[in-house]
Motif scaffolding. Structure first.
Motif, short mmCIF file in Angstrom:
data_model
loop_
_atom_site.label_atom_id
_atom_site.label_comp_id
_atom_site.label_asym_id
_atom_site.label_seq_id
_atom_site.Cartn_x
_atom_site.Cartn_y
_atom_site.Cartn_z
N GLY A 10 36.36 30.24 31.34
CA GLY A 10 35.28 31.47 31.07
C GLY A 10 36.11 32.81 30.60
N LEU A 11 37.08 32.68 29.81
CA LEU A 11 37.86 33.82 29.34
C LEU A 11 38.46 34.76 30.41
CD1 LEU A 11 34.84 35.00 26.89
CD2 LEU A 11 36.83 33.63 26.32
N LEU A 12 38.61 34.14 31.63
CA LEU A 12 39.44 34.78 32.73
C LEU A 12 40.69 34.21 32.70
CD1 LEU A 12 39.05 36.84 35.01
CD2 LEU A 12 38.69 34.94 36.56
N PRO A 13 41.77 34.91 32.39
CA PRO A 13 43.06 34.47 32.25
C PRO A 13 43.92 34.16 33.39
CG PRO A 13 43.23 36.64 31.58
CD PRO A 13 41.69 36.50 31.84
N LYS A 14 44.97 33.34 33.28
CA LYS A 14 45.90 33.26 34.05
C LYS A 14 46.37 34.63 34.21
CE LYS A 14 48.13 30.11 32.06
NZ LYS A 14 49.16 29.37 31.55
N PRO A 15 46.98 35.20 35.44
CA PRO A 15 47.17 34.62 36.72
C PRO A 15 46.05 34.74 37.75
CG PRO A 15 48.15 36.84 36.58
CD PRO A 15 47.49 36.63 35.52
N HIS A 16 44.64 35.03 37.26
CA HIS A 16 43.73 35.10 38.12
C HIS A 16 43.42 33.81 38.87
CE1 HIS A 16 42.01 39.13 36.75
NE2 HIS A 16 42.39 38.84 35.90
N ARG A 17 43.20 34.08 40.24
CA ARG A 17 42.94 33.08 41.07
C ARG A 17 41.74 31.97 40.63
NH1 ARG A 17 43.60 30.97 46.52
NH2 ARG A 17 42.42 29.01 46.58
N GLU A 18 40.75 32.56 40.25
CA GLU A 18 39.53 31.83 40.09
C GLU A 18 39.72 31.10 38.86
OE1 GLU A 18 38.00 36.32 40.74
OE2 GLU A 18 39.72 35.04 40.22
N THR A 19 40.83 31.37 37.86
CA THR A 19 41.13 30.50 36.73
C THR A 19 41.75 29.18 37.12
OG1 THR A 19 41.35 32.46 35.21
CG2 THR A 19 42.42 30.20 34.42
N TYR A 20 42.42 29.11 38.18
CA TYR A 20 43.13 27.97 38.53
C TYR A 20 42.27 26.99 39.38
CZ TYR A 20 47.60 30.45 37.62
OH TYR A 20 48.57 31.24 36.90
N ASP A 21 41.30 27.77 40.05
CA ASP A 21 40.24 27.09 40.96
C ASP A 21 39.26 26.32 40.09
OD1 ASP A 21 41.14 27.91 43.30
OD2 ASP A 21 39.63 29.55 43.39
N ILE A 22 39.02 26.95 38.93
CA ILE A 22 38.20 26.30 37.74
C ILE A 22 39.00 24.94 37.38
CG2 ILE A 22 37.15 26.62 35.60
CD1 ILE A 22 36.64 29.45 36.28
N PHE A 23 40.05 25.31 36.91
CA PHE A 23 40.98 24.09 36.40
C PHE A 23 40.99 23.13 37.36
CE2 PHE A 23 45.15 22.42 36.07
CZ PHE A 23 45.16 21.51 35.08
#
Length: 248
Positions: free
Chosen positions: A157-170
């Motif tokens: 969703g165009l939100l990169p690492k290191p954002h927590r949400e990105t890891y949660d989505i993955f």
């Protein structure tokens, strides 16, 4: 710190990484400067095109464009996110332009491919770049067939690492249990969330670190507790893990 080095942080486990990866069933690899060595300078092409895009978009000087590029990268995780937040750009043109590079600089790495193939379990690429860029790079390395999927910046969703949400989505998208996963990255800050989630974490640094141009902040954090292992030879490190798992 070399390929076999262990940075204990607050851990009290033995130094041999083979003893601490026996439970891992999912292996997650960053792409740029991780699956291929930083001295390949493939990402340098992307870096130049990002600067040129910023310069053209904002009608500014070369130096100011480079400064903004670095500032946005450090502050927002990617220059793209900084441009979206600060200037409201649409990402499509940016992503297409900056990843239109020559991948021939990447040499096949059969040693790394063989090591990854021998790892038991699922394998993924998780990148702040695009799927197309990751696919071309993996094909050039000769390792694309070892991975179940590529999770890119669009999937995030165009939100990169290191954002927590990105890891949660993955993790949610692929049904991955983080306590049974390992993450390989070239930026220490991108390992903080994986470590907090219970993953094993490995920082991949360039051989002859200072001979490869990196921003000073990119080299920070390697001694933090969330960095469990540091290696300058990913293929060797992965081969050691594969050998240990094969030995049971």
């Amino acid at each position: 710190m070399l390929a076999s080095d262990f940075h204990p942080g607050t851990e009290t486990a033995p130094a041999d990484p083979a003893t601490r990866f026996g439970h891992v069933e999912t292996w997650i690899f960053d792409l740029d400067n991780t699956l291929y060595p930083a001295h390949t300078n493939l990402f340098a092409q992307v870096d130049v095109r990002i600067r040129d895009f910023v310069q053209r978009l904002l009608k500014t000087s070369h130096d100011d464009a480079q400064r903004l590029q670095r500032d946005y990268y450090r502050t927002y995780g990617t220059t793209l996110r900084g441009l979206m937040i600060e200037h409201g750009i649409s990402p499509d043109e940016f992503l297409e332009y900056v990843h239109d590079i020559d991948h021939s600089a990447v040499a096949p790495d059969p040693v790394l491919g063989a090591a990854i193939e021998r790892l038991p379990g699922r394998k993924f690429i998780m990148t702040n770049g695009t799927r197309r860029h990751a696919e071309k790079t993996a094909i050039a390395l000769g390792i694309e067939h070892h991975f179940e999927d590529i999770f890119d910046i669009v999937a995030a969703g165009l939100l990169p690492k290191p954002h927590r949400e990105t890891y949660d989505i993955f993790l949610g998208q692929h049904g991955i249990e983080p306590a049974r996963a390992a993450m390989f990255e070239d930026l220490a800050r991108n390992l903080a969330v994986p470590h907090a989630l219970g993953m094993r974490t490995v920082l991949v640094v360039p051989q002859g670190t200072r001979e490869v141009f990196r921003e000073a902040w990119e080299m920070e954090g390697r001694d933090e507790p969330h960095v469990e292992y540091v290696t300058d030879d990913l293929a060797h490190f992965v081969a050691r893990l594969a050998d240990a798992r094969a030995a049971g």
